[in-house]
Design a protein around this motif. Structure first.
Motif, PDB file in Angstrom:
ATOM      1  N   UNK A 180       4.278  10.438  -6.878  1.00 56.62           N
ATOM      2  CA  UNK A 180       5.610  10.485  -7.829  1.00 56.62           C
ATOM      3  C   UNK A 180       4.639  10.944  -9.123  1.00 56.62           C
ATOM      4  N   UNK A 181       3.585  10.308  -9.542  1.00 56.99           N
ATOM      5  CA  UNK A 181       2.898  10.497 -10.696  1.00 56.99           C
ATOM      6  C   UNK A 181       2.358  11.970 -10.786  1.00 56.99           C
ATOM      7  N   UNK A 182       1.615  12.198  -9.452  1.00 56.98           N
ATOM      8  CA  UNK A 182       1.126  13.689  -9.497  1.00 56.98           C
ATOM      9  C   UNK A 182       2.027  14.586  -9.592  1.00 56.98           C
ATOM     10  N   UNK A 183       3.247  14.479  -8.939  1.00 59.16           N
ATOM     11  CA  UNK A 183       4.166  15.467  -9.013  1.00 59.16           C
ATOM     12  C   UNK A 183       4.748  15.564 -10.527  1.00 59.16           C
ATOM     13  N   UNK A 184       4.779  14.512 -11.130  1.00 57.96           N
ATOM     14  CA  UNK A 184       5.161  14.535 -12.472  1.00 57.96           C
ATOM     15  C   UNK A 184       4.229  15.186 -13.600  1.00 57.96           C
ATOM     16  N   UNK A 185       3.115  14.996 -13.069  1.00 48.04           N
ATOM     17  CA  UNK A 185       1.988  15.655 -13.982  1.00 48.04           C
ATOM     18  C   UNK A 185       2.202  17.244 -13.666  1.00 48.04           C
ATOM     19  N   UNK A 186       2.278  17.676 -12.438  1.00 47.52           N
ATOM     20  CA  UNK A 186       2.424  19.049 -12.025  1.00 47.52           C
ATOM     21  C   UNK A 186       3.689  19.669 -12.752  1.00 47.52           C
ATOM     22  N   UNK A 187       4.811  19.056 -12.882  1.00 48.25           N
ATOM     23  CA  UNK A 187       6.011  19.416 -13.594  1.00 48.25           C
ATOM     24  C   UNK A 187       5.548  19.569 -15.096  1.00 48.25           C
ATOM     25  N   UNK A 188       4.785  18.448 -15.702  1.00 53.74           N
ATOM     26  CA  UNK A 188       4.648  18.394 -17.050  1.00 53.74           C
ATOM     27  C   UNK A 188       3.728  19.755 -17.432  1.00 53.74           C
ATOM     28  N   UNK A 189       2.655  20.070 -16.448  1.00 47.27           N
ATOM     29  CA  UNK A 189       1.779  21.202 -16.603  1.00 47.27           C
ATOM     30  C   UNK A 189       2.724  22.464 -17.112  1.00 47.27           C
ATOM     31  N   UNK A 234       0.680  -0.917   0.005  1.00 48.95           N
ATOM     32  CA  UNK A 234       0.033   0.048  -0.121  1.00 48.95           C
ATOM     33  C   UNK A 234       0.733   1.275   0.132  1.00 48.95           C
ATOM     34  N   UNK A 235       2.184   1.243   0.765  1.00 49.74           N
ATOM     35  CA  UNK A 235       2.878   2.422   0.947  1.00 49.74           C
ATOM     36  C   UNK A 235       3.552   2.793  -0.454  1.00 49.74           C
ATOM     37  N   UNK A 236       3.963   1.413  -1.191  1.00 53.22           N
ATOM     38  CA  UNK A 236       4.441   1.775  -2.447  1.00 53.22           C
ATOM     39  C   UNK A 236       3.743   2.550  -3.476  1.00 53.22           C
ATOM     40  N   UNK A 237       2.387   1.685  -3.496  1.00 52.44           N
ATOM     41  CA  UNK A 237       1.282   2.438  -4.217  1.00 52.44           C
ATOM     42  C   UNK A 237       1.136   3.992  -3.844  1.00 52.44           C
ATOM     43  N   UNK A 238       0.794   4.384  -2.501  1.00 53.41           N
ATOM     44  CA  UNK A 238       0.803   5.924  -2.190  1.00 53.41           C
ATOM     45  C   UNK A 238       2.045   6.641  -2.700  1.00 53.41           C
ATOM     46  N   UNK A 239       3.328   6.127  -2.586  1.00 52.67           N
ATOM     47  CA  UNK A 239       4.356   6.794  -3.137  1.00 52.67           C
ATOM     48  C   UNK A 239       4.266   6.955  -4.699  1.00 52.67           C
ATOM     49  N   UNK A 240       3.941   5.768  -5.273  1.00 50.01           N
ATOM     50  CA  UNK A 240       4.133   5.868  -6.606  1.00 50.01           C
ATOM     51  C   UNK A 240       2.871   7.022  -6.997  1.00 50.01           C
ATOM     52  N   UNK A 241       1.895   7.116  -6.461  1.00 48.13           N
ATOM     53  CA  UNK A 241       0.769   8.114  -6.834  1.00 48.13           C
ATOM     54  C   UNK A 241       1.470   9.433  -6.597  1.00 48.13           C
TER      55      UNK A 241
END
Ligand code: ADP
Length: 732
Positions: free
Chosen positions: A407-416, A398-405
């Protein structure tokens, strides 16, 4: 006795004539006849004449003598006034006293009464001479002599009746007419003197006037009603260089006015003559004998005859050539100065603009750096931090999934942020063009609604579309990506800056315009920021303490896009209550609509398994190759890879059974576009999906033009890649 009366009368007449001449020479002609000395002198002379009259009487009855002193003294009062007459009266009364006799009292009384009546008449009937002078003289004469008759009462009784009888007839026949005649004679003298004087004055003023005209330093010329010169002065001749005989009686206009101006000037001349009114100022050029021209400022005066008819025009002028030259010079210099001033002003404005631009860019640079640093570091912090944490072996699933989420959100923010920066720099460099296509406005809004619904709901906000366009109106011709980007941005902001309530949006048609709106119940915008938020990097709260992420670029991109579409964007807001954003674009109706795979909202079945596909991945970046391989391995076990265009071409030649090529555009040696063109020369069927990290408007068109079947931008969106593989891989 009769003889003595006649003689006396004649003598008296002569003396009265002498008296009248005294009026002419001593009184009228003397300019200083008003001086006291003159008045006394006149008084003495009149008194003396009175004495002479008394010395030349005619005797009516022994002891009673008569003379015409009553006539003279009364006329003296009337014409000479009080002082001379009183002096004369005093002298004559004294003399009459000295002569003595029976008539002494009457004689003195007659002098007193005659003089007084003359003086009073002059004072109380000052206009006697001008209106009905004959009647005035007659009435005064009658009055004087009636009183003279009354004065006989002062005679001794013994001679009273006889005297009265003796003098009645001479009084009526001689004294009264004598008074009238003497008065009339003196009036004539006065009038003829007045006329003479007026004539003298007239001649004098005419002499002075022509003297002035002749000698004055004014250009003087007289013209008759045809424009002929009847007179000109020496100054005019000196200046123009002509002699008097050369120009008199000649037409002024044909000598002095330039040919092309003659008609106009002559017309003006006739107008002045006919209008019968002086025209005070008139400036024109006249030609001298030597051909040079001078500029003259004229003063025009119409001369009239005694009946008031205009017979000549007098033109008095000053040579203002030098002044004109000076003025022209001044005007020219003024013009040059003005031009220079304008230049300086323009330079100043340009400098100001440049300075403002420099300041602005300095300000923007600082804002940009501060903001970017914050905006990039924040998601990077998330990505790197949680990537590091992911390495920890004790992590639960679960923790891994949370951390991956995260990372994904932060990546999207960077992309924006990166997308915004690229867009703004492309807008800045004018690289963005408008590509109108047929757009289904309702579908576009639905897509945005579906896209943001989960995010809005997760924040506890409701999101609705209030207005769709009617079915018949929904297809329009516009640049879909731009409308999409603007509306996306506004809805994204509405959700971002709201903690409660609802976000609603929609589109209405107003004549030839489409008006999109987005409303929210969020934090609102202060009035003084409603304009500036459309500027680059402008945020209502740019402080680091701001709760909202963003670089302040979204609205400036939106504004630029709307302007490119020929529209306008604006906002209304109430702080703490919410905001409304509007943008209008021209509404050009389109008939049908082409499907755009970029925002194609088809629910693709990503679970379809196509394990028999043979796919070639071409990318010079190793990480991208690995990622791509991982993402598509579920579709095939047979994955080929190439690191440049040439390798890809060669591999396709060697493996004609390849179904799909995922081709990076930017590669060394042969780039993706070129590779596509070459592959298409020998293989038309193979599916080529271009992938690029530019993610710019127009990339898609470029790749399709080169021969690609579709396009996907980096970083790769897994769902989209799935959709593309599913669509193009099906049936192969
Ligand atoms: P940002 O990335 O900061 O959101 P934008 O250009 O999209 O940049 O917006 C500029 C600023 O305008 C924002 O920082 C915010 O202060 C303000 N703003 C934009 N939309 C809204 C809204 N719907 N409600 C309140 N403030 C808004």
């Amino acid at each position: 006795m009769t003889g003595s009366i006649l003689l006396g009368l004649l003598q008296n007449t002569a003396i009265l004539l002498a008296f009248s001449m005294l009026y002419d020479s001593l009184y009228i002609k003397r300019e200083d006849h008003w001086s006291v000395f003159n008045k006394v002198l006149i008084g003495v002379v009149i008194g003396a004449i009175g004495v002479v009259l008394m010395l030349t009487p005619w005797t009516l009855i022994p002891g009673i003598t008569f003379d015409t002193r009553s006539v003279m003294i009364s006329i003296s009062g009337l014409f000479f006034g009080a002082i001379p007459t009183i002096i004369a009266m005093a002298i004559d009364i004294a003399f009459r006293w000295y002569i003595g006799g029976d008539g002494v009292w009457m004689g003195m009384m007659v002098i007193l009464l005659s003089g007084s009546i003359g003086i009073l008449w002059r004072n109380f009937r000052p206009y006697w001479m001008h209106a009905n002078s004959l009647k005035e003289l007659m009435v005064m004469g009658i009055l004087v002599h009636v009183l003279m008759l009354a004065s006989t009462l002062l005679l001794p009784e013994k001679i009273f009746i006889s005297t009265l009888k003796a003098i009645v007839i001479p009084l009526v026949l001689v004294y009264i007419p004598a008074t009238v005649l003497l008065g009339t004679l003196m009036i004539r003298q006065y009038n003829s003197w007045q006329n003479k004087r007026a004539k003298e004055h007239l001649l004098e003023s005419e002499r002075r006037f022509s003297e002035i005209l002749r000698s004055a330093n004014l250009l003087t010329v007289l013209l008759d009603n045809e424009g002929k010169i009847t007179f000109c002065n020496q100054h005019f001749l000196n200046i123009t260089g002509y002699s008097y005989s050369e120009i008199t009686d000649k037409n002024y206009f044909s000598i002095f006015i330039e040919k092309i101006d003659q008609e106009r000037t002559l017309k003006a001349f006739h107008e002045i003559f006919n209008q019968n009114a002086n025209r005070e100022d008139y400036d024109n050029n006249i030609i001298k004998k030597n051909g040079e021209s001078i500029f003259v400022a004229w003063n025009l005066i119409l001369l009239k005859n005694i009946e008031g008819k205009v017979h000549s025009l007098a033109a008095l002028g000053i040579d203002i050539t030098d002044r004109k030259k000076y003025e022209l010079n001044l005007l020219q210099k003024n013009k040059i100065i003005r031009e220079q001033n304008n230049k300086y002003r323009q330079m100043n404005t340009e400098l100001m603009v440049a300075k403002e631009k420099a300041e602005e860019s300095e300000r923007l640079k600082s804002a940009f750096l501060a903001n970017m640093s914050h905006e990039i570091r924040t998601p990077m912090n998330g990505i790197l931090g949680f990537a590091h944490l992911l390495q920890s072996p004790e992590l639960t699933g679960d923790e891994m999934q949370d951390y991956l989420k995260i990372i994904q959100t932060s990546g999207n923010r960077m992309l924006n942020i990166i997308n915004d920066l690229i867009d703004i720099s492309r807008i800045e460099s004018g690289l963005i063009t408008v590509n109108p296509t047929q757009v289904d406005v309702n579908e576009l809004m639905n897509f945005i609604y579906n896209f943001f619904k989960p995010e809005a709901e997760s924040k506890g906000l409701t999101i609705t579309i209030n207005d769709h366009l009617p079915q018949t109106e929904k297809l329009i011709l516009t640049d879909k990506e731009k409308v999409y980007a603007v509306l996306m941005n506004l809805v994204k902001n509405a959700i971002k800056y709201s903690q409660k309530g609802s976000v609603d949006f929609g589109c209405t048609k107003k004549e030839n315009l489409l008006q999109f709106y987005v409303n929210d119940n969020g934090i609102g915008i202060p009035d003084d920021k409603l304009e500036s938020i459309f500027g680059r990097f402008v945020q209502v709260d740019p402080s680091f303490s701001s709760n909202y992420e963003g670089a302040g670029l979204g609205l400036s991109i939106a504004k630029a896009y709307v302007a490119m579409l020929g529209g306008k964007i604006h906002a209304k807001s109430e702080l703490g209550k919410g905001s409304q954003f509007f943008f209008e674009i021209p509404c050009i109706k389109a008939e049908s609509i082409a499907k755009d795979p970029v925002i194609d909202n088809v629910n693709s079945n990503t679970d379809i398994k196509m394990s028999n596909l043979k796919i070639l991945i071409t990318d010079d970046d190793e990480v991208s190759l690995i990622l791509m391989t991982k993402l598509i391995q579920k579709y095939t076990k047979d994955i080929l890879t190439a690191v440049n265009g040439q390798e890809a071409i060669d591999l396709v030649k060697e493996n004609p059974d390849i179904n799909i090529i995922l081709l990076d555009i930017k590669m060394p040696e042969v780039n993706g576009l070129e590779a596509t063109r070459q592959i298409r020369l020998f293989n038309k069927d193979i599916v080529i999906i271009a992938q690029t990290a530019y993610a710019m408007v127009g990339d898609r068109e470029q790749t399709l033009d080169a021969g690609c079947d579709d396009y996907i931008s980096k970083p790769l969106n897994k769902e989209k890649l799935d959709r593309l593989i599913t669509r193009y891989g099906a049936g192969r």
